[in-house]
Enzyme design. Structure first.
Site, PDB file in Angstrom:
ATOM      1  N   ARG A 224      35.521  31.978 -51.959  1.00 13.36           N
ATOM      2  CA  ARG A 224      35.328  32.377 -53.356  1.00 13.36           C
ATOM      3  C   ARG A 224      35.126  31.128 -54.195  1.00 13.36           C
ATOM      4  O   ARG A 224      35.723  30.072 -53.904  1.00 13.36           O
ATOM      5  CB  ARG A 224      36.557  33.137 -53.896  1.00 13.36           C
ATOM      6  CG  ARG A 224      36.631  34.599 -53.503  1.00 13.36           C
ATOM      7  CD  ARG A 224      35.515  35.438 -54.129  1.00 13.36           C
ATOM      8  NE  ARG A 224      35.568  36.838 -53.750  1.00 13.36           N
ATOM      9  CZ  ARG A 224      34.845  37.423 -52.785  1.00 13.36           C
ATOM     10  NH1 ARG A 224      33.993  36.717 -52.078  1.00 13.36           N
ATOM     11  NH2 ARG A 224      34.947  38.721 -52.554  1.00 13.36           N
ATOM     12  N   HIS A 272      25.633  34.277 -52.244  1.00 11.79           N
ATOM     13  CA  HIS A 272      26.704  35.193 -51.830  1.00 11.79           C
ATOM     14  C   HIS A 272      26.189  36.155 -50.745  1.00 11.79           C
ATOM     15  O   HIS A 272      26.242  37.373 -50.887  1.00 11.79           O
ATOM     16  CB  HIS A 272      27.272  35.978 -53.031  1.00 11.79           C
ATOM     17  CG  HIS A 272      28.634  36.560 -52.753  1.00 11.79           C
ATOM     18  ND1 HIS A 272      29.611  36.689 -53.710  1.00 11.79           N
ATOM     19  CD2 HIS A 272      29.186  37.052 -51.599  1.00 11.79           C
ATOM     20  CE1 HIS A 272      30.690  37.243 -53.178  1.00 11.79           C
ATOM     21  NE2 HIS A 272      30.454  37.458 -51.891  1.00 11.79           N
TER      22      HIS A 272
HETATM   23  P1  NAP Z   1      42.620  37.938 -45.190  1.00 10.47           P
HETATM   24  O1  NAP Z   1      42.596  38.573 -43.854  1.00 10.47           O
HETATM   25  O2  NAP Z   1      43.463  38.523 -46.260  1.00 10.47           O
HETATM   26  O3  NAP Z   1      43.013  36.409 -44.975  1.00 10.47           O
HETATM   27  C1  NAP Z   1      43.340  35.547 -46.013  1.00 10.47           C
HETATM   28  C2  NAP Z   1      43.940  34.293 -45.411  1.00 10.47           C
HETATM   29  O4  NAP Z   1      44.238  33.372 -46.464  1.00 10.47           O
HETATM   30  C3  NAP Z   1      45.267  34.553 -44.674  1.00 10.47           C
HETATM   31  O5  NAP Z   1      45.360  33.757 -43.535  1.00 10.47           O
HETATM   32  C4  NAP Z   1      46.310  34.131 -45.699  1.00 10.47           C
HETATM   33  O6  NAP Z   1      47.529  33.680 -45.149  1.00 10.47           O
HETATM   34  C5  NAP Z   1      45.592  32.961 -46.340  1.00 10.47           C
HETATM   35  N1  NAP Z   1      46.161  32.678 -47.660  1.00 10.47           N
HETATM   36  C6  NAP Z   1      46.179  33.462 -48.757  1.00 10.47           C
HETATM   37  N2  NAP Z   1      46.817  32.846 -49.768  1.00 10.47           N
HETATM   38  C7  NAP Z   1      47.223  31.647 -49.283  1.00 10.47           C
HETATM   39  C8  NAP Z   1      47.926  30.552 -49.841  1.00 10.47           C
HETATM   40  N3  NAP Z   1      48.369  30.583 -51.093  1.00 10.47           N
HETATM   41  N4  NAP Z   1      48.176  29.494 -49.055  1.00 10.47           N
HETATM   42  C9  NAP Z   1      47.747  29.463 -47.774  1.00 10.47           C
HETATM   43  N5  NAP Z   1      47.064  30.473 -47.179  1.00 10.47           N
HETATM   44  C10 NAP Z   1      46.802  31.543 -47.934  1.00 10.47           C
HETATM   45  O7  NAP Z   1      41.139  37.854 -45.801  1.00 10.47           O
HETATM   46  P2  NAP Z   1      39.749  37.852 -45.002  1.00 10.47           P
HETATM   47  O8  NAP Z   1      39.338  39.228 -44.656  1.00 10.47           O
HETATM   48  O9  NAP Z   1      39.805  36.838 -43.927  1.00 10.47           O
HETATM   49  O10 NAP Z   1      38.774  37.361 -46.161  1.00 10.47           O
HETATM   50  C11 NAP Z   1      38.950  36.078 -46.770  1.00 10.47           C
HETATM   51  C12 NAP Z   1      38.073  35.962 -48.002  1.00 10.47           C
HETATM   52  O11 NAP Z   1      36.707  35.821 -47.623  1.00 10.47           O
HETATM   53  C13 NAP Z   1      38.047  37.200 -48.901  1.00 10.47           C
HETATM   54  O12 NAP Z   1      39.191  37.246 -49.739  1.00 10.47           O
HETATM   55  C14 NAP Z   1      36.787  36.971 -49.692  1.00 10.47           C
HETATM   56  O13 NAP Z   1      37.108  36.199 -50.837  1.00 10.47           O
HETATM   57  C15 NAP Z   1      35.902  36.146 -48.751  1.00 10.47           C
HETATM   58  N6  NAP Z   1      34.705  36.866 -48.298  1.00 10.47           N
HETATM   59  C16 NAP Z   1      33.486  36.352 -48.617  1.00 10.47           C
HETATM   60  C17 NAP Z   1      32.332  36.990 -48.186  1.00 10.47           C
HETATM   61  C18 NAP Z   1      30.981  36.412 -48.482  1.00 10.47           C
HETATM   62  O14 NAP Z   1      29.961  37.030 -48.190  1.00 10.47           O
HETATM   63  N7  NAP Z   1      30.893  35.221 -49.022  1.00 10.47           N
HETATM   64  C19 NAP Z   1      32.418  38.166 -47.444  1.00 10.47           C
HETATM   65  C20 NAP Z   1      33.682  38.675 -47.157  1.00 10.47           C
HETATM   66  C21 NAP Z   1      34.820  38.014 -47.584  1.00 10.47           C
HETATM   67  P3  NAP Z   1      48.469  34.700 -44.324  1.00 10.47           P
HETATM   68  O15 NAP Z   1      47.717  34.977 -43.043  1.00 10.47           O
HETATM   69  O16 NAP Z   1      49.702  33.936 -44.105  1.00 10.47           O
HETATM   70  O17 NAP Z   1      48.614  35.931 -45.183  1.00 10.47           O
END
Ligand code: NAP
Length: 309
Positions: A224, A272
């Site tokens: 993001r 994006h």
């Molecule tokens: P997710 O499964 O919720 O994983 C988020 C990760 O970030 C987890 O490992 C979490 O830790 C970690 N995290 C969150 N807050 C933290 C902090 N304060 N300090 C350290 N680690 C932290 O999310 P996801 O499905 O992988 O997706 C991640 C992001 O990718 C989405 O939120 C979105 O913004 C982005 N995205 C972008 C696109 C694009 O096309 N560009 C598409 C889809 C998603 P824990 O494991 O300990 O909870």
């Protein structure tokens, strides 16, 4: 009959209607799926940003709001939302992200921009190191970060990951918490950002943390825009401390025409597109969550409203 409201931009309805109907039928669910259901009669809302629903208060009988997006920062703080909120975890989305991240990491690793020869350019031989000698850091070891870290480790890269809670992923050195961040940054010739946008991750890449990266590091951000302090990154690019950045997401999208990223020779902007939720696989996740809701079972991928993701 279960009433399901589809609330997203109109063009999404065209791509999602058929896969959703097929997934509901396959799950044996008797569903009235529509873009127009009186709020008080809605049982579930399938949600994506920029659709018609912004106020959830009138949906008094809704048992869940099911996001089509993995990132939920646009809805998680909505005070009218009292219903459970789930986010999208979709194998198609993860596969797409792995491909996009691997492609951009390999572009940097192999120095592809330097090696692609055009007529009249010098015939200069440059041998990149092997992947085993290239350090990659992945911030965010959730569904997408872990899939990318695994794939990069599978290509033999030296991968470290960082998350809030401790993790164990074969082939990846996992760190967590504030202390772990420094270790991962120091390890990142190429840094991949796959954290969600939350108050705790706002500008996590700032002047202080950028300085912890090795000189000449490259950054790939499909997470993001809010993860990066843009002025600090531009400064680090201008001094050469950061050699290049590939940015897919921005604080304002589309990226404004006059944004310095457009003109910077060491920034690649993509619109994006790192990965999209894929209707065929995502529809099955939505159907499973409605089945669970009806059976009184816990939803999959429930958002932690306090943590914001
Ligand atoms: P997710 O499964 O919720 O994983 C988020 C990760 O970030 C987890 O490992 C979490 O830790 C970690 N995290 C969150 N807050 C933290 C902090 N304060 N300090 C350290 N680690 C932290 O999310 P996801 O499905 O992988 O997706 C991640 C992001 O990718 C989405 O939120 C979105 O913004 C982005 N995205 C972008 C696109 C694009 O096309 N560009 C598409 C889809 C998603 P824990 O494991 O300990 O909870």
């Amino acid at each position: 009959m279960i009433n399901v409201l589809f609330s997203a931009r109109p063009e999404r309805w065209e791509t999602y209607e058929a896969p959703l109907r097929a997934a509901f039928a396959q799950a044996g669910l008797d569903i009235n799926l529509s873009t127009d259901v009186p709020p008080a009669e809605v049982d579930y809302i399938i949600y994506a940003p920029n659709g018609p629903v912004a106020d959830f208060a009138p949906f008094t009988r809704a048992k869940g709001v099911l996001s089509l997006w993995a990132g939920v920062e646009k809805i998680v703080g909505n005070t009218s939302l009292t219903q459970p909120l789930t986010r999208m975890v979709d194998e198609g989305l993860a596969e797409g992200m792995v491909e996009w991240v691997a492609g951009h990491v390999l572009r940097y690793h192999l120095d592809m921009d330097r090696d692609i020869c055009r007529r009249n350019t010098a015939w200069q031989v440059h041998i990149p190191p092997l992947a085993r000698d290239r350090r990659i850091g992945v911030l965010g070891m959730g569904e997408l970060g872990t899939a990318c870290a695994r794939a990069l480790a599978g290509l033999n890269f030296d991968v470290a990951g960082w998350s809030r809670s401790p993790k164990s992923v074969a082939g990846v050195t996992c760190h967590h918490g504030d202390d772990g961040l420094e270790a991962v940054l120091a390890h990142s010739d190429i840094l991949v950002l796959l954290l969600p946008a939350t108050p705790a991750t706002e500008s996590i890449l700032n002047a202080h943390s950028l300085a912890m990266l090795p000189t000449g590091a490259r950054i790939v951000n499909p997470g993001r825009g809010e993860l990066i302090d843009d002025d600090a990154l531009l400064d680090a690019l201008n001094t050469g401390h950061i050699a290049h950045a590939t940015l897919d997401v921005f604080r304002i999208e589309p990226l404004p025409d006059d944004h310095p990223y457009w003109a910077h020779s060491n920034v690649t902007v993509t619109p994006h597109i790192a990965s999209e939720t894929r209707p065929g696989t995502a529809a099955k996740v939505i159907a499973e969550n409605i089945r669970r809701g009806e059976a009184g079972e816990p939803f999959l991928y429930l958002v932690d409203r306090k943590a914001g993701y």
